[in-house]
Design an enzyme around this catalytic site. Sequence first.
Site, PDB file in Angstrom:
ATOM      1  N   LYS A 168      20.051  16.755   1.190  1.00 42.47           N
ATOM      2  CA  LYS A 168      19.137  16.792   2.329  1.00 42.47           C
ATOM      3  C   LYS A 168      19.746  15.931   3.422  1.00 42.47           C
ATOM      4  O   LYS A 168      20.748  15.243   3.174  1.00 42.47           O
ATOM      5  CB  LYS A 168      17.752  16.256   1.951  1.00 42.47           C
ATOM      6  CG  LYS A 168      17.807  14.902   1.195  1.00 42.47           C
ATOM      7  CD  LYS A 168      16.429  14.413   0.782  1.00 42.47           C
ATOM      8  CE  LYS A 168      15.873  15.081  -0.443  1.00 42.47           C
ATOM      9  NZ  LYS A 168      14.614  15.766  -0.255  1.00 42.47           N
ATOM     10  N   ARG A 169      19.157  15.956   4.617  1.00 45.54           N
ATOM     11  CA  ARG A 169      19.631  15.061   5.663  1.00 45.54           C
ATOM     12  C   ARG A 169      19.638  13.620   5.131  1.00 45.54           C
ATOM     13  O   ARG A 169      18.792  13.248   4.330  1.00 45.54           O
ATOM     14  CB  ARG A 169      18.711  15.152   6.900  1.00 45.54           C
ATOM     15  CG  ARG A 169      18.787  16.487   7.623  1.00 45.54           C
ATOM     16  CD  ARG A 169      20.122  16.675   8.254  1.00 45.54           C
ATOM     17  NE  ARG A 169      20.339  15.637   9.233  1.00 45.54           N
ATOM     18  CZ  ARG A 169      20.822  15.841  10.456  1.00 45.54           C
ATOM     19  NH1 ARG A 169      21.134  17.047  10.842  1.00 45.54           N
ATOM     20  NH2 ARG A 169      20.994  14.853  11.292  1.00 45.54           N
ATOM     21  N   LYS A 227      14.228   9.016   3.338  1.00 44.93           N
ATOM     22  CA  LYS A 227      14.457   9.904   2.191  1.00 44.93           C
ATOM     23  C   LYS A 227      15.041   9.123   1.008  1.00 44.93           C
ATOM     24  O   LYS A 227      15.121   9.616  -0.104  1.00 44.93           O
ATOM     25  CB  LYS A 227      15.373  11.054   2.594  1.00 44.93           C
ATOM     26  CG  LYS A 227      14.736  11.976   3.646  1.00 44.93           C
ATOM     27  CD  LYS A 227      15.659  13.108   4.038  1.00 44.93           C
ATOM     28  CE  LYS A 227      15.153  13.945   5.191  1.00 44.93           C
ATOM     29  NZ  LYS A 227      14.130  14.946   4.797  1.00 44.93           N
TER      30      LYS A 227
HETATM   31  C1  26V Z   1      13.323  15.902  16.099  1.00 47.16           C
HETATM   32  C2  26V Z   1      14.405  15.755  16.907  1.00 47.16           C
HETATM   33  C3  26V Z   1      14.379  14.664  17.889  1.00 47.16           C
HETATM   34  C4  26V Z   1      15.711  14.398  18.491  1.00 47.16           C
HETATM   35  C5  26V Z   1      16.567  15.575  18.753  1.00 47.16           C
HETATM   36  C6  26V Z   1      16.721  16.490  17.621  1.00 47.16           C
HETATM   37  C7  26V Z   1      15.497  16.622  16.802  1.00 47.16           C
HETATM   38  C8  26V Z   1      15.431  17.651  15.904  1.00 47.16           C
HETATM   39  C9  26V Z   1      14.324  17.806  15.108  1.00 47.16           C
HETATM   40  C10 26V Z   1      13.280  16.922  15.194  1.00 47.16           C
HETATM   41  C11 26V Z   1      12.068  17.116  14.358  1.00 47.16           C
HETATM   42  C12 26V Z   1      12.234  16.669  13.003  1.00 47.16           C
HETATM   43  C13 26V Z   1      11.065  17.097  12.221  1.00 47.16           C
HETATM   44  C14 26V Z   1      11.449  17.754  10.937  1.00 47.16           C
HETATM   45  O1  26V Z   1      12.525  18.275  10.757  1.00 47.16           O
HETATM   46  N1  26V Z   1      10.524  17.737  10.034  1.00 47.16           N
HETATM   47  C15 26V Z   1      10.701  18.331   8.721  1.00 47.16           C
HETATM   48  O2  26V Z   1      10.055  19.573   8.725  1.00 47.16           O
HETATM   49  C16 26V Z   1      10.118  20.230   7.474  1.00 47.16           C
HETATM   50  C17 26V Z   1       9.483  21.586   7.638  1.00 47.16           C
HETATM   51  O3  26V Z   1       8.128  21.447   7.912  1.00 47.16           O
HETATM   52  C18 26V Z   1       9.445  19.394   6.414  1.00 47.16           C
HETATM   53  O4  26V Z   1       9.576  20.047   5.167  1.00 47.16           O
HETATM   54  C19 26V Z   1      10.074  18.009   6.338  1.00 47.16           C
HETATM   55  O5  26V Z   1       9.354  17.200   5.437  1.00 47.16           O
HETATM   56  C20 26V Z   1      10.073  17.380   7.712  1.00 47.16           C
HETATM   57  O6  26V Z   1      10.788  16.166   7.709  1.00 47.16           O
END
Ligand code: 26V
Length: 825
Positions: A565-566, A571
Amino acid sequence: MLAENAARHDAASGSSRSAARVTNSPQGKVQEFETRILDALHHRVGKNERAAKPHDWYNAAVLALRDDIIDKWFASTARTHEAAGKRVYYLSLEFLIGRLLRDALSNLGCNRVMEQALERHGLDLARLEELEPDAALGNGGLGRLAACFMESLASLDIPAFGYGIRYINGMFRQRIDEGWQVELPETWLAHGNPWEFERRESAYLIGFGGEVTSDQGAIRWAPAEQIEATAVDTPVVGWQGKRVNTLRLWTANALDPIQLAAFNAGDHAGALAGQVRADTLVRVLYPADSTAAGQELRLRQEFFFSSASIQDIVRRHVQYHGDIRTLPDKAAIQLNDTHPSVAVAELMRLLMDEHHLTFAESWDITRATIGYTNHTLLPEALESWPLPLFERMLPRHMQIIYAINANVLREARRAGLDDAAIAAISLIDEHGERRVRMANLAFVGAHSVNGVAALHTGLMKETVFADLHKLYPTRINNKTNGVTPRRWLHQSNPRLTGLVREAIGDGFIADAERLSDLAAMAGDAALGERVDEVKRANKVDLSNHLRELTGLRLDPDALFDVQIKRIHEYKRQLLNLIETVALYDQIRSHPERDWVPRVKIFGGKAAPTYHNAKLIIKLANDIARRINSDPSVGEVLKVVFVPNYNVSLAEKIIPAADLSEQISTAGMEASGTGNMKFAFNGALTIGTLDGANIEIMDRVGRDNIVIFGLTAEEVAATRAKGYNPREVIESSHELAQAVKCIADGVFSPDEPDRYRGLMDALMQSDWFMVAADFDAYAAAQRDVDARWQNRAGWRKSAIMNIANVGWFSSDRTISEYAREIWGVK
Ligand code: 26V
């Protein structure tokens, strides 16, 4: 019984059915495919069989298959027009789709036929599939969820468009150099992309900056800059080709790609500057999740794709239905996180300024059309933009946001909310530098706001959206995530699929909840052994692949313990690594014990600017190097960091996993979707009571999952009462030893202080509660060992996982969105 079932379901399978449609014999179909592949090779790729290289054959195979897809695409579109029903529009800055060839072949039931057609030329389909670059247009869970949703929408025959950006460079490629992550550009488009179609007629002007004037009530926005957005479409094939939907990604062009006069006068850079500015918009995917981006370019990307998508939706509606006021009857727009929040203001602008509706009418239409999904509670990931930047880039949208805000705050006052609540609800954050809050904009502009797992939705109501929830108490709802069983079981694990099909027929591919028929057989020793054989064969395949990638030899009889995972502190890869060090120490101190041989597999990318995450990658590699070269542990413990984790690697690793690590600090992982993929493939979860783990536990049963650690409530309470990690570390001998080893440079003799800071931070603050959960985690791992040694028990648990996770199919999730949010059948 098993054989009879197999025969019945083979006869009903998509492949036999589509074969029957085209020709009367399977051989005839193979012949027809071969002819089409050769035709594509000759006339579209421009090679003959002698000159063709594997990538030419790959292209020819895709082109041959594509013809079928295009026919079904036309038919799906025609059906939608005739029905004049509602369409779903999924707006997302990320679509982590991975490879498409196997997905399309499998959903069309053409796998065998394609395999045989290629065999006639001495080619191996599996090898050709490996030549396809991953479309890595996403960071992690949020982007992969969007891709699973697109597949489920098509499989459930729901007319839908996905809207996003066609990034020239997707997620960076990760190289590991001396244990450190190095980011390289991903050039997935370098050799063309046979899956996409440019639609020049679907192009829109996207404005930035400039001025807003008002002439007798008519508002005019004159942007200072305009860029053209052009649609590039990719077909999305549903199960058995029932429907083909469209993933529409926007690309950017300058209106004036070259200023010839300037060019001829010698100013080459200046002459091309406009096109460079346009290219920059679609150049890279922001390589971060859960950390603020904060750059102007990110906001430009957000508006660019939101505006193009909303213009496209409004244009389509007017073209087919005439009256813009019926938009909510014909369109459901879902915002994937706040990245497309500005779509709320853009839709309002089109309705008011271009279609001349009143604010009130426009506001009703907007809210009836839009839904918003929240994917994280991490404060650093909640988007907000400095007001001056927003106003400069989008002056008209800023005015509209002020008007919306006035409206909402009036309602809040009328509802009797106090000043603190009103300040929290406001679309403008007034603490310090004024900022526009994108989550609040999405919340008020939507009729539905959903979380992605039960716990997460509950926490949304209690934390970030507590005051908005008071004002709009029916708006927040839960839609627990899911994954497509086609990609994550049927395609990636053909061995297990074959076995399950023999046992219960193949209805589970279209309806994953039918996997529950396996539950009655969970105790069947013969089935258990066969599940084990499948797992072992997958582990042999993975070991061979990892040997090619890393040079390391793995024992397929060891327990494969996987965390992919990331890389992020919440995490808690660090928890796993520290436990690995403690285990290593134990094995060396007690070599006489009957240790369960383990392979610890790690994989994941760190945001390029996230220092600690990159250091954790280096630590994993340092620990791996030391343990793997220590003859005193031999085959009992191996550690692998798999470079460049992506969708295609996940498809190889997950079917080979015995243990799925889902160990986030409780309350911080919104849902997780990897957890579901592992369980579908018969891995047991070791996890905290976080995100969807809780719901997985509810379904597979407490006996078939290993749960440990603080609950979300306990995490909050521990923080509130003042948590002292140093005390916790000092009171745990194993933990103290492991932390000391790492801090003192046992794993980094070339730079003994490399991890001093990381370990000091653990002692001093430990925001993610690694120390607090360590003992419980270590004990849970020993519980895993004990369960593993009871082979029959483990196999039964594996089957109980497979049998009970059908509910986590994205078909179920999408059905809930369709029924409860979108109002589509
Ligand atoms: C935020 C940002 C902010 C800076 C620029 C790039 C960027 C890209 C993505 C995000 C949002 C991150 C939120 C995210 O990935 N949440 C994940 O979503 C999954 C699907 O609902 C979930 O299973 C994960 O628990 C959750 O961390």
